[in-house]
Design an enzyme around this catalytic site. Sequence first.
Site, PDB file in Angstrom:
ATOM      1  CB  CYS A 188      22.054   9.160 -18.742  1.00 32.80           C
ATOM      2  SG  CYS A 188      20.471   9.658 -19.449  1.00 32.80           S
ATOM      3  CG  HIS A 247      15.486  29.283 -19.430  1.00 32.53           C
ATOM      4  ND1 HIS A 247      15.844  28.940 -20.709  1.00 32.53           N
ATOM      5  CD2 HIS A 247      14.826  28.188 -18.932  1.00 32.53           C
ATOM      6  CE1 HIS A 247      15.426  27.712 -20.978  1.00 32.53           C
ATOM      7  NE2 HIS A 247      14.805  27.234 -19.907  1.00 32.53           N
ATOM      8  NE  ARG A 258      21.054  25.730 -21.005  1.00 31.55           N
ATOM      9  CZ  ARG A 258      20.594  24.495 -20.794  1.00 31.55           C
ATOM     10  NH1 ARG A 258      19.353  24.305 -20.436  1.00 31.55           N
ATOM     11  NH2 ARG A 258      21.370  23.455 -20.934  1.00 31.55           N
ATOM     12  CE  LYS A 283      21.940   9.890 -26.562  1.00 27.46           C
ATOM     13  NZ  LYS A 283      22.054   9.078 -27.715  1.00 27.46           N
ATOM     14  CB  CYS A 328      14.777   5.836 -20.707  1.00 30.11           C
ATOM     15  SG  CYS A 328      14.856   6.526 -19.023  1.00 30.11           S
ATOM     16  CB  ALA A 335      17.410  28.068 -24.301  1.00 32.21           C
ATOM     17  CG  HIS A 336      14.930  25.083 -23.929  1.00 32.94           C
ATOM     18  ND1 HIS A 336      15.404  24.801 -22.669  1.00 32.94           N
ATOM     19  CD2 HIS A 336      15.941  24.713 -24.767  1.00 32.94           C
ATOM     20  CE1 HIS A 336      16.608  24.275 -22.732  1.00 32.94           C
ATOM     21  NE2 HIS A 336      16.967  24.221 -24.002  1.00 32.94           N
ATOM     22  CE1 TYR A 337       8.604  25.711 -20.932  1.00 31.22           C
ATOM     23  CE2 TYR A 337       9.860  24.016 -22.066  1.00 31.22           C
ATOM     24  CZ  TYR A 337       9.284  24.508 -20.908  1.00 31.22           C
ATOM     25  OH  TYR A 337       9.413  23.808 -19.731  1.00 31.22           O
ATOM     26  N   GLY A 364      23.421  17.262 -18.120  1.00 32.01           N
ATOM     27  CA  GLY A 364      22.121  17.293 -17.462  1.00 32.01           C
ATOM     28  C   GLY A 364      21.803  15.923 -16.902  1.00 32.01           C
TER      29      GLY A 364
HETATM   30  C1  LIG Z   1      14.059  16.872 -16.156  1.00 33.21           C
HETATM   31  C2  LIG Z   1      14.666  17.998 -16.934  1.00 33.21           C
HETATM   32  C3  LIG Z   1      14.414  19.306 -16.561  1.00 33.21           C
HETATM   33  C4  LIG Z   1      14.989  20.373 -17.270  1.00 33.21           C
HETATM   34  N1  LIG Z   1      14.795  21.670 -16.836  1.00 33.21           N
HETATM   35  C5  LIG Z   1      15.454  22.680 -17.452  1.00 33.21           C
HETATM   36  C6  LIG Z   1      15.417  23.997 -16.930  1.00 33.21           C
HETATM   37  O1  LIG Z   1      14.863  24.277 -15.859  1.00 33.21           O
HETATM   38  N2  LIG Z   1      16.051  24.976 -17.637  1.00 33.21           N
HETATM   39  C7  LIG Z   1      16.740  24.708 -18.803  1.00 33.21           C
HETATM   40  O2  LIG Z   1      17.296  25.627 -19.409  1.00 33.21           O
HETATM   41  N3  LIG Z   1      16.823  23.461 -19.281  1.00 33.21           N
HETATM   42  C8  LIG Z   1      16.223  22.442 -18.630  1.00 33.21           C
HETATM   43  N4  LIG Z   1      16.400  21.166 -19.087  1.00 33.21           N
HETATM   44  C9  LIG Z   1      17.331  20.898 -20.204  1.00 33.21           C
HETATM   45  C10 LIG Z   1      18.721  20.545 -19.654  1.00 33.21           C
HETATM   46  O3  LIG Z   1      19.328  21.657 -19.031  1.00 33.21           O
HETATM   47  C11 LIG Z   1      19.670  20.074 -20.779  1.00 33.21           C
HETATM   48  O4  LIG Z   1      19.878  21.111 -21.685  1.00 33.21           O
HETATM   49  C12 LIG Z   1      19.125  18.860 -21.515  1.00 33.21           C
HETATM   50  O5  LIG Z   1      18.697  17.871 -20.590  1.00 33.21           O
HETATM   51  C13 LIG Z   1      20.184  18.247 -22.454  1.00 33.21           C
HETATM   52  O6  LIG Z   1      21.332  17.902 -21.734  1.00 33.21           O
HETATM   53  P1  LIG Z   1      21.632  16.342 -21.324  1.00 33.21           P
HETATM   54  O7  LIG Z   1      21.565  15.575 -22.612  1.00 33.21           O
HETATM   55  O8  LIG Z   1      23.004  16.400 -20.740  1.00 33.21           O
HETATM   56  O9  LIG Z   1      20.574  15.927 -20.380  1.00 33.21           O
HETATM   57  C14 LIG Z   1      15.815  20.100 -18.393  1.00 33.21           C
HETATM   58  C15 LIG Z   1      16.069  18.769 -18.756  1.00 33.21           C
HETATM   59  C16 LIG Z   1      15.525  17.728 -18.033  1.00 33.21           C
HETATM   60  C17 LIG Z   1      15.866  16.313 -18.413  1.00 33.21           C
HETATM   61  S1  SF4 Z   2      15.331   8.741 -16.225  1.00 28.66           S
HETATM   62 FE1  SF4 Z   2      16.347   7.925 -18.075  1.00 28.66          FE
HETATM   63  S2  SF4 Z   2      16.903   9.783 -19.276  1.00 28.66           S
HETATM   64 FE2  SF4 Z   2      16.389  10.479 -17.215  1.00 28.66          FE
HETATM   65  S3  SF4 Z   2      18.385  10.559 -16.166  1.00 28.66           S
HETATM   66 FE3  SF4 Z   2      17.502   8.549 -15.723  1.00 28.66          FE
HETATM   67  S4  SF4 Z   2      18.323   7.160 -17.287  1.00 28.66           S
HETATM   68 FE4  SF4 Z   2      18.678   9.276 -17.990  1.00 28.66          FE
END
Ligand SMILES: Cc1cc2nc3c(=O)[nH]c(=O)nc-3n(C[C@H](O)[C@H](O)[C@H](O)COP(=O)(O)O)c2cc1C
Ligand code: SF4
Length: 371
Positions: A328, A146, A199, A282, A331, A148-150, A304
């Site tokens: 999805c 990891h 990542r 997304k 939301c 990425a992000h924070y 995701g």
């Molecule tokens: C509930 C949740 C938990 C996540 N936890 C992580 C994580 O542990 N590590 C990570 O790199 N990204 C994490 N993410 C980001 C996802 O891996 C992904 O990059 C992000 O949801 C965008 O993809 P999606 O639009 O297909 O959901 C998390 C996202 C969600 C919604």
């Molecule tokens: S809670 Fe909302 S954003 Fe998260 S997976 Fe379900 S429909 Fe998608």
Amino acid sequence: MRLKNRLVMAPMETLQAESGLMSSKQMKYYLERARGGVGLVIVEAAGVSSNITMFEGAGLRLCDDSYIPALQRFTKQFHSEGDESKLAIQLAHVLLEPGFDMFAVNTRQGKRPCDLSLEEINHIIDDFANATIRARQAGFDAVEYHMAHYNTVADFLSKGFNTREDEYGQVTEGRARLACEIVKRAREKIGHNFPLICRISGDEYTVKGNTLRQTRIIAQMLEGAGSDAIHVSGGGRLEDGGVRSYSFFRQVPTYDFPDGLNMHLAEGIKKVVSIPVIAVGKIGDPATAEEVLVQGKADLVALGRALLADAAFARKAAEGRSKEIQRCMWCNDCVRLLARKQPVVCTRGALSIFAKKGKKSVRKRIPSQNS
Ligand SMILES: Cc1cc2nc3c(=O)[nH]c(=O)nc-3n(C[C@H](O)[C@H](O)[C@H](O)COP(=O)(O)O)c2cc1C
Ligand code: SF4
């Protein structure tokens, strides 16, 4: 590592571990996604250092050998019943305090890269390398770092956040030093037959943050260090407004963002590396995923929340039953649960502002955005 298809489950914290150990609920959840047809499942972030806890006991850990047996049980079951899906685990380190408030705006609870001594940096590198060995012992097919992000490594990579004035800062190459040393040390210890995925955020979407201009160089350096694939996320920085920042929304975009909003980042990175690139962000229907691959923007597509909403997404797509996929709604209720440090589930909008206001007509319209 050969995958049965190009769909990847993105790592997502479930906050359902028990004292850092994988719970039976989590095992079932991941197995369901594997049986649902994805080629590679990346298990949520597991902490590599014992003094750092991502989400206290609810987050997975791989910081010492005591965490291996529970994961071994899981990987054994996964490989025998998981429909030939491959299995990776994400390894992570954060500088945030355990009690950090993800809703806090413009504050940073915890250390910054400039607060770390060279000895502490060396420990982090060792912790990642040792956790990689443990992941293989536990039976995983690959690991993802990891960066990425924070997360700590992202903090170091960040142009705006890393203010160090030594060899771990100053210029892109300096800021990427920690990331590259992690890959190199792990590679030295584990040899060449174990895939290491990195990542990164292709753009941080913060003022003074990294853009493709820097992240292309970082991706090339990671390839040079021995990484086998680059997984390109976006945003996820907390310093400009916590989980309400624009950067955070670029990581987990809601319904009002365009589909596949970060694909240009994967495409930009793919142009400068020769290892596989994974796109994410997304992608909620098979046609969008297919388009990314056909247009050559990425080699693999990660899903995701689409897999949180419907574990059988990939199988339904492969069997021509796309219309049966439970879409999805973007939301972000699942993200709200995570930010409140509660177990993550798909509520399909039950907590969201639309549900509270009873605006059912708006909720109904949302899934049709993608059709
Ligand atoms: C509930 C949740 C938990 C996540 N936890 C992580 C994580 O542990 N590590 C990570 O790199 N990204 C994490 N993410 C980001 C996802 O891996 C992904 O990059 C992000 O949801 C965008 O993809 P999606 O639009 O297909 O959901 C998390 C996202 C969600 C919604
Ligand atoms: S809670 Fe909302 S954003 Fe998260 S997976 Fe379900 S429909 Fe998608």
